[in-house]
Motif scaffolding. Sequence first.
Motif, PDB file in Angstrom:
ATOM      1  N   THR A 198      -4.617   6.784  -5.127  1.00 25.78           N
ATOM      2  CA  THR A 198      -4.124   6.386  -3.722  1.00 25.78           C
ATOM      3  C   THR A 198      -3.608   7.731  -3.086  1.00 25.78           C
ATOM      4  O   THR A 198      -2.525   8.340  -3.628  1.00 25.78           O
ATOM      5  CB  THR A 198      -3.203   5.397  -3.153  1.00 25.78           C
ATOM      6  OG1 THR A 198      -3.749   4.092  -3.939  1.00 25.78           O
ATOM      7  CG2 THR A 198      -3.050   5.090  -1.961  1.00 25.78           C
ATOM      8  N   SER A 199      -4.304   8.194  -2.087  1.00 22.54           N
ATOM      9  CA  SER A 199      -3.899   9.668  -1.359  1.00 22.54           C
ATOM     10  C   SER A 199      -2.489   9.570  -0.749  1.00 22.54           C
ATOM     11  O   SER A 199      -2.247   8.248  -0.350  1.00 22.54           O
ATOM     12  CB  SER A 199      -4.826  10.027  -0.519  1.00 22.54           C
ATOM     13  OG  SER A 199      -5.054   9.308   0.471  1.00 22.54           O
TER      14      SER A 199
ATOM     15  N   SER B 201      -1.642  10.660   2.078  1.00 19.98           N
ATOM     16  CA  SER B 201      -1.906  10.381   3.693  1.00 19.98           C
ATOM     17  C   SER B 201      -2.293   8.968   3.795  1.00 19.98           C
ATOM     18  O   SER B 201      -1.718   8.140   4.758  1.00 19.98           O
ATOM     19  CB  SER B 201      -3.418  10.976   4.001  1.00 19.98           C
ATOM     20  OG  SER B 201      -4.507  10.721   3.395  1.00 19.98           O
ATOM     21  N   LYS B 202      -2.770   8.118   2.852  1.00 16.19           N
ATOM     22  CA  LYS B 202      -2.821   6.555   2.741  1.00 16.19           C
ATOM     23  C   LYS B 202      -1.412   6.073   2.816  1.00 16.19           C
ATOM     24  O   LYS B 202      -1.300   5.227   3.619  1.00 16.19           O
ATOM     25  CB  LYS B 202      -3.744   6.145   1.766  1.00 16.19           C
ATOM     26  CG  LYS B 202      -5.271   6.504   2.344  1.00 16.19           C
ATOM     27  CD  LYS B 202      -6.241   5.793   1.129  1.00 16.19           C
ATOM     28  CE  LYS B 202      -7.858   6.235   1.501  1.00 16.19           C
ATOM     29  NZ  LYS B 202      -8.624   5.798   0.386  1.00 16.19           N
ATOM     30  N   ARG B 203      -0.765   6.266   1.841  1.00 15.17           N
ATOM     31  CA  ARG B 203       0.587   5.900   1.813  1.00 15.17           C
ATOM     32  C   ARG B 203       1.425   5.971   3.029  1.00 15.17           C
ATOM     33  O   ARG B 203       2.211   5.048   3.746  1.00 15.17           O
ATOM     34  CB  ARG B 203       1.286   6.404   0.696  1.00 15.17           C
ATOM     35  CG  ARG B 203       0.740   6.003  -0.706  1.00 15.17           C
ATOM     36  CD  ARG B 203       1.750   6.146  -1.854  1.00 15.17           C
ATOM     37  NE  ARG B 203       2.036   7.612  -2.067  1.00 15.17           N
ATOM     38  CZ  ARG B 203       1.348   8.310  -2.661  1.00 15.17           C
ATOM     39  NH1 ARG B 203       0.092   7.800  -3.404  1.00 15.17           N
ATOM     40  NH2 ARG B 203       1.408   9.721  -2.983  1.00 15.17           N
ATOM     41  N   ASN B 204       1.221   7.276   3.563  1.00 11.41           N
ATOM     42  CA  ASN B 204       2.241   7.370   4.869  1.00 11.41           C
ATOM     43  C   ASN B 204       1.433   6.818   5.907  1.00 11.41           C
ATOM     44  O   ASN B 204       2.198   6.403   6.883  1.00 11.41           O
ATOM     45  CB  ASN B 204       1.971   8.804   5.250  1.00 11.41           C
ATOM     46  CG  ASN B 204       2.567   9.984   4.202  1.00 11.41           C
ATOM     47  OD1 ASN B 204       3.792   9.312   3.512  1.00 11.41           O
ATOM     48  ND2 ASN B 204       2.333  11.135   4.257  1.00 11.41           N
ATOM     49  N   LYS B 205       0.096   6.503   6.146  1.00 12.54           N
ATOM     50  CA  LYS B 205      -0.459   5.664   7.228  1.00 12.54           C
ATOM     51  C   LYS B 205       0.076   4.075   7.129  1.00 12.54           C
ATOM     52  O   LYS B 205       0.515   3.491   8.017  1.00 12.54           O
ATOM     53  CB  LYS B 205      -1.824   5.622   6.911  1.00 12.54           C
ATOM     54  CG  LYS B 205      -2.653   4.996   8.042  1.00 12.54           C
ATOM     55  CD  LYS B 205      -3.916   5.229   8.085  1.00 12.54           C
ATOM     56  CE  LYS B 205      -4.760   4.347   9.105  1.00 12.54           C
ATOM     57  NZ  LYS B 205      -6.377   4.521   9.053  1.00 12.54           N
ATOM     58  N   ALA B 206       0.290   3.695   5.784  1.00 10.72           N
ATOM     59  CA  ALA B 206       0.791   2.273   5.637  1.00 10.72           C
ATOM     60  C   ALA B 206       2.171   2.332   5.944  1.00 10.72           C
ATOM     61  O   ALA B 206       2.685   1.106   6.363  1.00 10.72           O
ATOM     62  CB  ALA B 206       0.573   2.214   4.022  1.00 10.72           C
TER      63      ALA B 206
ATOM     64  N   SER C 237       2.346   2.180   9.491  1.00 14.87           N
ATOM     65  CA  SER C 237       2.160   0.721  10.149  1.00 14.87           C
ATOM     66  C   SER C 237       3.357  -0.290   9.943  1.00 14.87           C
ATOM     67  O   SER C 237       3.645  -0.813  10.883  1.00 14.87           O
ATOM     68  CB  SER C 237       0.935   0.418   9.482  1.00 14.87           C
ATOM     69  OG  SER C 237       0.369  -0.992   9.804  1.00 14.87           O
TER      70      SER C 237
ATOM     71  N   ARG D  22       0.797  -1.235  -0.183  1.00 17.12           N
ATOM     72  CA  ARG D  22       0.036  -0.046  -0.008  1.00 17.12           C
ATOM     73  C   ARG D  22       0.901   1.384   0.165  1.00 17.12           C
ATOM     74  O   ARG D  22       0.371   2.233  -0.559  1.00 17.12           O
ATOM     75  CB  ARG D  22      -0.999   0.109   1.137  1.00 17.12           C
ATOM     76  CG  ARG D  22      -1.972  -1.125   1.458  1.00 17.12           C
ATOM     77  CD  ARG D  22      -3.099  -0.730   2.440  1.00 17.12           C
ATOM     78  NE  ARG D  22      -2.473  -0.712   3.642  1.00 17.12           N
ATOM     79  CZ  ARG D  22      -2.326  -1.812   4.296  1.00 17.12           C
ATOM     80  NH1 ARG D  22      -2.625  -2.793   3.896  1.00 17.12           N
ATOM     81  NH2 ARG D  22      -2.013  -1.388   5.625  1.00 17.12           N
ATOM     82  N   GLU D  23       2.144   1.082   0.630  1.00 22.70           N
ATOM     83  CA  GLU D  23       3.123   2.109   0.515  1.00 22.70           C
ATOM     84  C   GLU D  23       3.424   2.548  -0.653  1.00 22.70           C
ATOM     85  O   GLU D  23       3.593   3.887  -0.965  1.00 22.70           O
ATOM     86  CB  GLU D  23       4.050   2.111   1.658  1.00 22.70           C
ATOM     87  CG  GLU D  23       5.064   3.051   1.931  1.00 22.70           C
ATOM     88  CD  GLU D  23       6.328   2.578   2.726  1.00 22.70           C
ATOM     89  OE1 GLU D  23       7.224   3.229   3.037  1.00 22.70           O
ATOM     90  OE2 GLU D  23       6.470   1.413   3.348  1.00 22.70           O
TER      91      GLU D  23
END
Length: 419
Positions: free
Chosen positions: A292-293, A295-300, A303, A285-286
């Motif tokens: 894919t925004s 913010s989602k990549r940073n969140k992945a 994690s 996901r990263e």
Amino acid sequence: MKKVAEYLRTQAASLTAMADADNLKGKYADELAENARGLGRKLDLAEDRYREVKGHLSGWAEDLEEFQKRADRALRDAKDAQRTIDAHESRAEDPPRPSDGKSAEKPADTGKEDPRLKQAKEDLHDARTRLDTAEGDYEERADHVARKIRSSIDDDMKDSVWNDFKGWVADAEWLSKFADWAGWATTVLGLVAMVFPFVGGVVAALTLAAFLVHLVQAAIGNGSWYDVVMDIGAFKLARVGTKAADKIKSLQQGSRNTAADLAKDRAKAQASSANKGARDSAAKRERKRGGTSGSKRNKARASRLNMERKNRAAGHDAAEEVRNADLPDITRGEKREALLDKAMGQQMKDIRNLRDMHPDNAALAANARKAEGLLLVHQGAWGVSTVADLGDKAIDSQFEQYGAWKDGMTAPMAGTSQW
């Protein structure tokens, strides 16, 4: 002392004749004559000292013989009187039995003491009085002769500081008694130190003190160099045993570190295996682009990093658990093997346990082999030291020849003055 005085007199006369010779000419002859004359005067002084002291000692020897005769006579008379007293008391405690079978009546107490018993008691008292008188005369005469000897050696021939020190050491009987006491104390406390290691400092201090006394006595010719060698051997063996114990402790710590690294890798691998799928998904996901925004990549990414941190933490915790684990309990046999040193016994068992837990690890196996060898060195050093110490004391107390043999190793240090 008489022979020394005669020899000194002869040498002094020879030196004087050499100094007075008129068939030598030149500066060397004047120098030789001056030195010979000076040395001759010194030998004359030494001869006076030896000759006078010899006279005092000869008179003292005659006095000693007379005191001994008086003491022997007193002892003989005292034994005779005591035998008479014992015989009378024996008869009084065991009266004769009557021949007619009737019980014996206790003889009436007339209030008078048996004349023979009375005389025996008087003789015993007289013998003790004569012995006390002889002892008093002996001490008085001894002081008189000692004063005469001190007066004879208080002459123009002055002793050096070294000679004064030698005399002080030779007269200080308490030094020899202290060295003997320290020797026995170190033997006993050495065994106690096996159970209570903190006593080892006291043992080391007493051993050093005894060594210094033996060294000084041997240096002045008043002690045996054999005792010095024995003390040095004890120091060496103690050092060998201590170094072996220190190395065993170091090996145990090294084994703990090696085992901790193994536990760290294993725990980290297990944690990584458990969350591998989640980490791979987060990493995917990263990296995902298009639709894919950020913010989602940073969140992945966060994690994934968090799971990797937890994996490392699992390895670190496992390693610390191994490093900080309590040392294993040991049996009585394992404690005896370590010569009652509980800490060493626990260290040896820990090294062996870690080796057995990881049989394929070469480093842990090597540490165990080295520790086994060091344990044998420790046991051997203690055994040799103990056997030598106890053997020396036992033989010395039973065989006079052994003491004489050690005395044969008595010699002053070279270069010391000996009048």
